[in-house]
Design a protein around this motif. Structure first.
Motif, short mmCIF file in Angstrom:
data_model
loop_
_atom_site.label_atom_id
_atom_site.label_comp_id
_atom_site.label_asym_id
_atom_site.label_seq_id
_atom_site.Cartn_x
_atom_site.Cartn_y
_atom_site.Cartn_z
N MET A 111 0.85 -1.19 0.00
CA MET A 111 0.00 0.00 0.00
C MET A 111 0.89 1.24 0.00
SD MET A 111 -2.96 1.16 2.70
CE MET A 111 -4.06 -0.11 2.11
N ALA A 112 0.59 2.18 -0.92
CA ALA A 112 1.47 3.32 -1.14
C ALA A 112 1.62 4.17 0.11
CB ALA A 112 0.94 4.17 -2.30
N LEU A 113 0.53 4.49 0.81
CA LEU A 113 0.63 5.33 2.00
C LEU A 113 1.44 4.66 3.09
CD1 LEU A 113 0.03 7.73 3.75
CD2 LEU A 113 -2.25 6.79 4.23
N LEU A 114 1.16 3.40 3.37
CA LEU A 114 1.92 2.70 4.41
C LEU A 114 3.39 2.61 4.04
CD1 LEU A 114 2.00 1.23 7.07
CD2 LEU A 114 1.31 -0.86 5.89
N ASP A 115 3.68 2.37 2.78
CA ASP A 115 5.09 2.33 2.35
C ASP A 115 5.77 3.67 2.61
OD1 ASP A 115 4.74 -0.25 1.48
OD2 ASP A 115 4.44 0.29 -0.63
N ASP A 116 5.09 4.78 2.30
CA ASP A 116 5.67 6.11 2.53
C ASP A 116 5.89 6.36 4.02
OD1 ASP A 116 5.53 6.56 -0.18
OD2 ASP A 116 3.71 7.78 -0.09
N VAL A 117 4.93 5.93 4.83
CA VAL A 117 5.02 6.15 6.27
C VAL A 117 6.19 5.37 6.88
CG1 VAL A 117 3.83 5.64 8.44
CG2 VAL A 117 2.59 6.72 6.56
N ILE A 118 6.33 4.11 6.47
CA ILE A 118 7.42 3.30 7.00
C ILE A 118 8.78 3.85 6.56
CG2 ILE A 118 8.52 1.02 6.76
CD1 ILE A 118 5.71 -0.18 6.86
N GLU A 119 8.87 4.29 5.33
CA GLU A 119 10.12 4.86 4.84
C GLU A 119 10.48 6.13 5.61
OE1 GLU A 119 13.55 4.66 2.69
OE2 GLU A 119 11.91 3.19 2.70
N ALA A 120 9.47 6.95 5.90
CA ALA A 120 9.72 8.20 6.62
C ALA A 120 10.16 7.94 8.06
CB ALA A 120 8.45 9.05 6.63
N SER A 121 9.79 6.79 8.61
CA SER A 121 10.13 6.48 10.00
C SER A 121 11.44 5.71 10.14
CB SER A 121 8.99 5.67 10.64
OG SER A 121 7.81 6.44 10.71
N GLY A 122 12.08 5.39 9.03
CA GLY A 122 13.38 4.74 9.11
C GLY A 122 13.61 3.58 8.18
N SER A 123 12.55 3.08 7.53
CA SER A 123 12.58 1.98 6.55
C SER A 123 12.46 0.62 7.23
CB SER A 123 13.83 2.02 5.67
OG SER A 123 14.94 1.43 6.30
N MET A 124 11.81 -0.30 6.54
CA MET A 124 11.63 -1.64 7.08
C MET A 124 12.94 -2.42 7.21
SD MET A 124 9.51 -3.61 8.50
CE MET A 124 7.91 -2.91 8.09
N PRO A 125 13.86 -2.34 6.25
CA PRO A 125 15.15 -3.05 6.44
C PRO A 125 15.87 -2.60 7.71
CG PRO A 125 14.90 -2.45 4.14
CD PRO A 125 13.78 -1.78 4.87
N ARG A 126 15.85 -1.30 7.99
CA ARG A 126 16.49 -0.81 9.20
C ARG A 126 15.79 -1.36 10.44
NH1 ARG A 126 20.50 -0.01 12.42
NH2 ARG A 126 20.17 1.63 13.96
N TRP A 127 14.47 -1.31 10.46
CA TRP A 127 13.71 -1.80 11.61
C TRP A 127 13.94 -3.29 11.83
CZ3 TRP A 127 11.43 0.10 15.72
CH2 TRP A 127 10.53 -0.69 16.44
N ASN A 128 14.00 -4.05 10.77
CA ASN A 128 14.18 -5.51 10.89
C ASN A 128 15.52 -5.90 11.48
OD1 ASN A 128 11.62 -6.10 9.95
ND2 ASN A 128 12.28 -6.32 7.82
#
Length: 235
Positions: free
Chosen positions: A1-18
Motif C-alpha cells: 500500500m502506497a501510503l503505508l510504504d511512505d510512512v514506513i520509509e519516513a520512519s526509518g525503513s523496514m530493512p532498518r527496523w528488521n
C-alpha cells in the motif's frame, strides 16, 4: 500500500527496523487517567526496556524509584529493587478497562496498560506491515489548516491493544500525527508530534490523549494521557 510504504520509509525503513531487536526509553507518563486514581507520580522519569519483536516491556523506577514492573501479554509482575517478585497477574485480561473510574488504580493494571500502550506506540508504523494486520486507506481528513491522510487498521487478537480497530493520521511528511481508538468506553484521539531520530528510527517524542467529540474533533481541556520520550536507543 502506497501510503503505508511512505510512512514506513519516513520512519526509518523496514530493512532498518528488521535489524533491530531491543529498545530502551527514558520517558515520563502523566495525565488525568493517572492522577484521578492517585498515580500522578508512578510513571515519572522511568526507564522502559523491551523487545521490538514481541510485546515485552520492563519498567524501572516505578513509585518514585522503589519498584519495577514487567509487562508481557501472559503475565504482569511488580518487583522490588532487588528483583524480588512482589505481585503477579497471570493471563491478564483487558476486561479491567470496563471499570472506567478506577481501572488504573491497581499497580498491576497500570503496568499492563502502560506496557501494551508504550509497545504499540513505539513499534508503529512498522507494526502495521505485519501480514495479520489489515489496513486500508480512508479519505483524507482536514485538521485545522492541514490535510492528513488516514489508514484504518484491524489488529488480530494476539496483539494486545486498547481496541482492535484504529484509525491512523499522517501529515504531509508521512509522519503519524493522530490515532483514534476506544479507551475506557469512550473514543479518544492520541496526538503525536516532536519527532526525533534515534538510531535512525524516527519516533514522536510527545503523545497526548484527548477525548473525541461526536464531530471527530478533540476536547483539549482534559489531557487523559501525556507520554514524553526524553531519550531512546535501539539495538
Amino acid at each position: 500500500m502506497a501510503l503505508l510504504d511512505d510512512v514506513i520509509e519516513a520512519s526509518g525503513s523496514m530493512p532498518r527496523w528488521n535489524r533491530l531487536q531491543r529498545f530502551t526509553l527514558h520517558l515520563s507518563i502523566r495525565g488525568t487517567l493517572f492522577s484521578r486514581v492517585g498515580h500522578a507520580r508512578e510513571f515519572k522519569e522511568l526507564i522502559a526496556e523491551g523487545s521490538t519483536r514481541t510485546q515485552s516491556v520492563r519498567f524501572t523506577g516505578l513509585t518514585r524509584g522503589e519498584k519495577s514492573g514487567t509487562y508481557r501479554p501472559d503475565s504482569i509482575t511488580i518487583e522490588n529493587l532487588d528483583g524480588q517478585v512482589l505481585r503477579t497477574w497471570l493471563n491478564p485480561s483487558l476486561q479491567f478497562l470496563d471499570h472506567r473510574n478506577d481501572a488504573l488504580a491497581d499497580d498491576l493494571h497500570l503496568v499492563f496498560f502502560c506496557g501494551f500502550s508504550i509497545w504499540n506506540y513505539l513499534t508503529t508504523p512498522f507494526l502495521l506491515a505485519r501480514p495479520d494486520v489489515t489496513v486500508e486507506e480512508l479519505s483524507p481528513w482536514r485538521e485545522n489548516d492541514q490535510t492528513w491522510r488516514r489508514l484504518r487498521a484491524l489488529f488480530p487478537p494476539d496483539i494486545v491493544t486498547s481496541s482492535p480497530e484504529q484509525i491512523f493520521y499522517f501529515d504531509e511528511n508521512s509522519l503519524q500525527r493522530r490515532l483514534d481508538h476506544d479507551l475506557l468506553g469512550m473514543q479518544v484521539a492520541d496526538y503525536s508530534w516532536a519527532h526525533q531520530a534515534f538510531s535512525d528510527v524516527l519516533i514522536p517524542t510527545h503523545r497526548r490523549s484527548l477525548a473525541l467529540r461526536s464531530d471527530g474533533t478533540a476536547a483539549p481541556k482534559s489531557v487523559l494521557l501525556h507520554v514524553e520520550v526524553l531519550d531512546a536507543t535501539f539495538e
